[in-house]
Motif scaffolding. Structure first.
Motif, PDB file in Angstrom:
ATOM      1  N   GLY A 198       0.822  -1.208   0.000  1.00 50.86           N
ATOM      2  CA  GLY A 198       0.000   0.000   0.000  1.00 50.86           C
ATOM      3  C   GLY A 198       0.856   1.258   0.000  1.00 50.86           C
ATOM      4  N   ASN A 199       0.205   2.397  -0.014  1.00 50.79           N
ATOM      5  CA  ASN A 199       0.903   3.680   0.013  1.00 50.79           C
ATOM      6  C   ASN A 199       1.370   3.952   1.436  1.00 50.79           C
ATOM      7  OD1 ASN A 199       0.379   4.237  -2.725  1.00 50.79           O
ATOM      8  ND2 ASN A 199      -1.662   4.949  -2.195  1.00 50.79           N
ATOM      9  N   ILE A 200       2.665   3.813   1.646  1.00 54.04           N
ATOM     10  CA  ILE A 200       3.238   4.032   2.964  1.00 54.04           C
ATOM     11  C   ILE A 200       4.338   5.067   2.871  1.00 54.04           C
ATOM     12  CG2 ILE A 200       2.621   1.817   3.984  1.00 54.04           C
ATOM     13  CD1 ILE A 200       5.178   0.648   3.080  1.00 54.04           C
ATOM     14  N   LEU A 201       4.787   5.541   4.009  1.00 57.66           N
ATOM     15  CA  LEU A 201       5.821   6.563   4.051  1.00 57.66           C
ATOM     16  C   LEU A 201       7.188   5.946   3.799  1.00 57.66           C
ATOM     17  CD1 LEU A 201       4.496   8.331   7.267  1.00 57.66           C
ATOM     18  CD2 LEU A 201       4.111   9.031   4.896  1.00 57.66           C
ATOM     19  N   VAL A 202       8.094   6.726   3.208  1.00 60.37           N
ATOM     20  CA  VAL A 202       9.460   6.272   2.954  1.00 60.37           C
ATOM     21  C   VAL A 202      10.413   7.330   3.502  1.00 60.37           C
ATOM     22  CG1 VAL A 202      11.164   5.695   1.176  1.00 60.37           C
ATOM     23  CG2 VAL A 202       8.782   4.982   0.894  1.00 60.37           C
ATOM     24  N   ASP A 203      11.337   6.894   4.339  1.00 59.01           N
ATOM     25  CA  ASP A 203      12.346   7.789   4.903  1.00 59.01           C
ATOM     26  C   ASP A 203      13.306   8.186   3.783  1.00 59.01           C
ATOM     27  OD1 ASP A 203      14.855   8.687   6.066  1.00 59.01           O
ATOM     28  OD2 ASP A 203      14.081   7.941   7.980  1.00 59.01           O
ATOM     29  N   PRO A 204      13.424   9.493   3.483  1.00 58.79           N
ATOM     30  CA  PRO A 204      14.269   9.911   2.360  1.00 58.79           C
ATOM     31  C   PRO A 204      15.758   9.628   2.562  1.00 58.79           C
ATOM     32  CG  PRO A 204      13.420  11.824   3.541  1.00 58.79           C
ATOM     33  CD  PRO A 204      12.776  10.622   4.138  1.00 58.79           C
ATOM     34  N   SER A 205      16.221   9.552   3.800  1.00 63.41           N
ATOM     35  CA  SER A 205      17.649   9.327   4.030  1.00 63.41           C
ATOM     36  C   SER A 205      18.039   7.851   3.996  1.00 63.41           C
ATOM     37  CB  SER A 205      18.084   9.950   5.360  1.00 63.41           C
ATOM     38  OG  SER A 205      17.418   9.337   6.429  1.00 63.41           O
ATOM     39  N   THR A 206      17.120   6.948   4.367  1.00 66.20           N
ATOM     40  CA  THR A 206      17.462   5.522   4.412  1.00 66.20           C
ATOM     41  C   THR A 206      16.708   4.678   3.389  1.00 66.20           C
ATOM     42  OG1 THR A 206      15.755   5.015   6.040  1.00 66.20           O
ATOM     43  CG2 THR A 206      17.929   5.675   6.890  1.00 66.20           C
ATOM     44  N   GLY A 207      15.603   5.196   2.867  1.00 71.04           N
ATOM     45  CA  GLY A 207      14.767   4.433   1.944  1.00 71.04           C
ATOM     46  C   GLY A 207      13.866   3.439   2.659  1.00 71.04           C
TER      47      GLY A 207
END
Length: 150
Positions: free
Chosen positions: A111-120
């Motif tokens: 599903g549409n979940i959040l992704v940490d931009p620094s670690t992926g």
């Protein structure tokens, strides 16, 4: 060894009635089932696994399994509480929504979940000390649907 985790209850002459939860090591015990979506699934679509939010596939898989078992233990501790379906094969609050972590989920897609931009890393919940977690959807009887955090 054939389950990611389970819950139940103990009662007897020497024991007061109490509920328990057991969760296995997701990295060594069926990781394709118990650590998905952080590990390649054992069946279904072969999309790349998500990055575990705490950089530990086994631990993050165990968090998912524990988060799935707690609602069932609370609402159905002795097998006669809240569940859907027959008592022989009950679907509890989180088991009624397998593999759903964000809106738009379908088999093989969390599903549409959040992704940490620094670690992926993929997540949908924040914990203490900046930790991030991916928690499963729960069945909401008020809406008759699976409810996610994001």
């Amino acid at each position: 060894m054939n389950r990611c985790g389970t819950h139940g209850h103990v009662t007897g002459k020497m024991f007061f009635k109490f509920a328990y939860i057991w969760v296995g090591n997701s990295q060594t015990q069926c990781p394709g089932q118990c650590a998905w979506p952080f590990h390649q699934p054992i069946y279904g679509p072969r999309s790349p696994p998500l990055v575990a939010p705490n950089n530990n596939v086994g631990l993050d898989g165990m968090v998912i399994n524990l988060a799935s078992l707690v609602p069932g233990t609370v609402t159905n501790p002795c097998g006669n509480g809240y569940f859907q379906g027959s008592a022989e094969a009950p679907l509890e609050a989180s088991w009624a929504c397998p593999g759903i972590y964000g809106k738009g989920a379908y088999p093989g897609y969390a599903g549409n979940i959040l992704v940490d931009p620094s670690t992926g890393a993929s997540y949908n919940a924040h914990g203490d000390h900046g930790r991030k977690y991916l928690l499963p959807a729960l069945y909401d009887p008020a809406t008759s649907s699976c409810s996610t955090l994001v």
